[in-house]
Scaffold this motif. Structure first.
Motif, PDB file in Angstrom:
ATOM      1  N   HIS A 142      -9.503   1.975   1.080  1.00 13.52           N
ATOM      2  CA  HIS A 142      -9.177   2.687   2.317  1.00 13.52           C
ATOM      3  C   HIS A 142     -10.466   2.745   3.143  1.00 13.52           C
ATOM      4  O   HIS A 142     -11.417   3.428   2.728  1.00 13.52           O
ATOM      5  CB  HIS A 142      -8.751   4.119   2.025  1.00 13.52           C
ATOM      6  N   HIS A 174       0.861  -1.201   0.000  1.00 12.30           N
ATOM      7  CA  HIS A 174       0.000   0.000   0.000  1.00 12.30           C
ATOM      8  C   HIS A 174       0.888   1.238   0.000  1.00 12.30           C
ATOM      9  O   HIS A 174       1.465   1.596   1.031  1.00 12.30           O
ATOM     10  CB  HIS A 174      -0.914  -0.015   1.242  1.00 12.30           C
ATOM     11  N   ASP A 197       2.080   2.668   3.519  1.00 16.77           N
ATOM     12  CA  ASP A 197       1.184   3.773   3.139  1.00 16.77           C
ATOM     13  C   ASP A 197       1.999   4.999   2.740  1.00 16.77           C
ATOM     14  O   ASP A 197       1.559   6.140   2.936  1.00 16.77           O
ATOM     15  CB  ASP A 197       0.203   4.128   4.279  1.00 16.77           C
ATOM     16  N   HIS A 202       1.538   5.381  -2.060  1.00 19.63           N
ATOM     17  CA  HIS A 202       1.118   6.452  -2.983  1.00 19.63           C
ATOM     18  C   HIS A 202       2.424   7.152  -3.414  1.00 19.63           C
ATOM     19  O   HIS A 202       2.746   8.228  -2.897  1.00 19.63           O
ATOM     20  CB  HIS A 202       0.234   7.470  -2.269  1.00 19.63           C
ATOM     21  N   HIS A 224      -6.148   0.157   6.337  1.00 18.65           N
ATOM     22  CA  HIS A 224      -6.259   1.077   7.492  1.00 18.65           C
ATOM     23  C   HIS A 224      -6.971   0.389   8.657  1.00 18.65           C
ATOM     24  O   HIS A 224      -6.331  -0.130   9.548  1.00 18.65           O
ATOM     25  CB  HIS A 224      -6.950   2.405   7.145  1.00 18.65           C
TER      26      HIS A 224
HETATM   27 FE    FE Z   1      -3.216   5.148   1.652  1.00 17.85          FE
END
Ligand code: FE
Ligand code: NIG
Length: 416
Positions: free
Chosen positions: A250, A80, A325, A82, A273
Motif C-alpha cells: 500500500h 486487492h 480494496d 481485506h 493505491h
Molecule cells: Fe487495501
C-alpha cells in the motif's frame, strides 16, 4: 469426462493474446468472438471459437449452456481485498457524512485499529461466518479469484487466525482466495510508543510463523505517514522477500512518502493505491516492471477527489490492474462492476482497458497468468455470463447488477 458447451454468447470476451501482462494499446485488445462458444472439459477450457464451428466438435453428451444475448467475460480477478474482519464501520461512515475525515477518525482511535479490536475478540468460526457472507458478495459480482490480506489481527495469534480463516474460505467456497500477510497494517495500541518493537515482532515472530504454516504467498505493508515509514517498510519487506514471499504494497494513498520508489527498488509484484504518486514514481515503477493496482472504490467511499492517474500510467507502459480494496473502512464494496464504473468515469479508462485491468493483468499480478484471466485453451473454465449483449454495458449500468451466472472450473457456482 464431463464436457460443458457454452454456445452463442453475443460476445465471448476472451482476452486471448500474449502470455504476459498487457500494456499500452494491448489493454484495449479484448479478442472478442461474436456468437462465441467454448468447450470446457474437466474444469479446463479445451477450445473456443465461433458457435457453428465449436458445435461440430461438441460431444453428443455435452451439457449445453445457452448464452444467447449475453456477454461472457473471464471471471474477475480481484487483486486487492481485506475480506476477514469482525463487524463494520458504519458509525465512521456516518461521521464522514457529517464532515469528519478518514485521517481524523483514525487519529482519534477509530479506523483500522477499531476493526482490530473487534477482530481480536472474535473467534475463528465467527470470522469465517462473516467472511462467507463477503465471499458470496464477490461471487454475485462475477468475481472468481480474490487476493485476501490479513491485517486486522496485529498479534502473532490473531494474524495467524485470520490467515487460517482465509485458508478455510478456500476449502469451503468455490472461489480461489490468494493469501497475503499484512501484519504491518497499523501500529497496534500497545506499541504506540515503541513502534520499532512492533516491527521486530512482525519480522521475528509473525513472518516465521506465517511461512512455517505456509499461510501466505505474499507480504504487504501500509507504507504511510503515521503507519510504517520507508525505513521500517524496507526492513519488513526485505525479511519477507528473504523468506520467499512476493511483495505487494500500500503506497502513496493519503500522502506521498516515496513508497512507490521503494516498491520499484524491491521489485515488488505490485504497488497499490498510488493516489498521490508523481511522474517520477510512475517512471520508476515502469522501469522496474511493478504493476500498479488502482483502487478507486477507496477514493470514492472516503469522499475524496484525487484518483490515481491511470492515463499517465498507461502512457508510461504500466500493466495497470484495478481492484475493489474491499474492507470495512475505506472501501466497503465487493463489486468489480462498480470499480470498473469508477475507473471509466473518474480515471478515464475505457471500458476495454477496465476489462483487461480486472482480469488478465490482475491474474498476472497474482502470479496466475498461466491459469486464469483469459478464456483460452488450457486455462481454467472460470467465467461469468452477464445480462447484457455488449461488454461496455457492464460498467455503464452502475448500480444495476448485471451478473447472470458464474462458472468456476467449469461448474456453475452462482446463478442470479
Ligand atoms: Fe487495501
Ligand atoms: O487499503 N490503507 C490501508 N488499508 C485499507 C484500509 C483499511 C481500513 O480502513 O480498515 C485500504 O484502504
Amino acid at each position: 469426462m464431463k464436457t460443458l458447451a457454452v454456445l452463442h454468447a453475443s460476445q465471448l470476451v476472451t482476452l486471448a493474446g500474449p502470455a504476459r501482462p498487457r500494456t499500452g494499446v494491448e489493454l484495449s485488445e479484448l479478442s472478442i468472438i461474436p456468437d462465441g462458444a467454448m468447450l470446457v472439459r474437466d474444469g479446463v477450457i479445451v477450445v473456443k471459437g465461433v458457435s457453428d464451428v465449436i458445435k461440430r466438435e461438441m460431444p453428443g453428451d455435452a451439457e449445453v449452456v445457452d448464452a444467447t444475448g449475453r456477454v461472457i467475460l473471464p471471471g474477475f480477478v480481484d487483486a486487492h481485498t481485506h475480506p476477514v474482519f469482525a463487524g463494520n464501520r458504519v458509525d465512521e461512515f456516518e461521521l464522514r457524512a457529517k464532515g469528519a475525515t478518514y485521517e481524523e477518525i483514525a487519529a482519534s482511535g477509530g479506523g483500522i485499529r477499531s476493526t482490530v479490536r473487534r477482530t481480536g475478540a472474535a473467534s475463528e468460526d465467527e470470522l469465517l461466518a462473516q467472511a462467507m457472507k463477503h465471499a458470496r458478495w464477490f461471487l454475485e459480482g462475477g468475481t472468481t479469484t480474490v487476493e485476501a490480506k490479513s491485517g486486522y489481527g496485529l498479534t502473532v495469534e490473531d494474524e495467524l487466525k485470520i490467515l487460517r480463516v482465509i485458508r478455510r474460505l478456500n476449502a469451503e467456497t468455490s472461489l480461489e482466495f490468494v493469501p497475503t500477510f499484512l501484519g504491518a497494517h497499523a501500529i497496534p495500541d500497545e506499541f504506540r510508543n515503541a513502534p520499532g518493537q512492533y516491527v521486530a515482532l512482525v519480522i521475528h515472530k509473525m513472518l516465521p510463523s506465517v511461512v512455517e504454516e505456509q499461510l501466505a504467498e505474499s507480504c504487504d505493508i501500509f507504507c504511510e505517514r503515521g503507519y510504517f515509514d520507508i525505513a521500517d517498510s524496507e526492513k519488513i519487506l526485505r525479511a519477507a522477500q528473504e523468506s520467499g514471499l512476493r511483495l505487494r504494497m500500500h503506497v502513496d494513498q493519503l500522502t506521498n512518502s516515496g513508497g512507490a520508489f521503494l516498491a520499484a527498488r524491491l521489485r515488488a509484484a505490485t504497488a497499490d493505491h498510488l493516489e498521490q504518486a508523481n511522474a517520477a514514481e510512475i517512471a520508476a515503477l515502469a522501469e522496474a516492471g511493478v504493476q500498479p493496482v488502482l483502487l478507486p472504490g477507496s477514493v470514492y467511499a472516503l469522499g475524496k477527489s484525487r484518483y490515481p492517474r491511470a492515463r499517465e500510467m498507461i502512457e508510461a507502459g504500466l500493466a495497470v490492474v484495478i481492484a475493489t480494496d474491499f474492507n470495512p473502512g475505506s472501501s466497503p464494496t465487493p463489486s468489480m462492476q462498480m470499480v470498473m464504473s469508477l475507473a471509466a468515469t473518474q480515471m478515464k479508462m475505457t471500458p476495454a482497458e477496465c476489462v483487461s485491468a480486472a482480469t488478465i493483468n490482475a491474474a498476472y499480478s497474482l502470479n496466475r497468468g498461466d491459469k486464469i484471466g483469459s478464456l483460452e485453451a488450457g486455462k481454467l473454465g472460470n467465467f461469468t455470463l452477464f445480462h447484457c449483449a455488449d461488454y461496455r454495458e457492464i460498467a455503464y449500468w452502475f448500480g444495476a447488477p448485471q451478473t447472470h451466472s458464474v462458472y468456476i472450473r467449469g461448474e456453475r457456482a452462482y446463478c442470479a
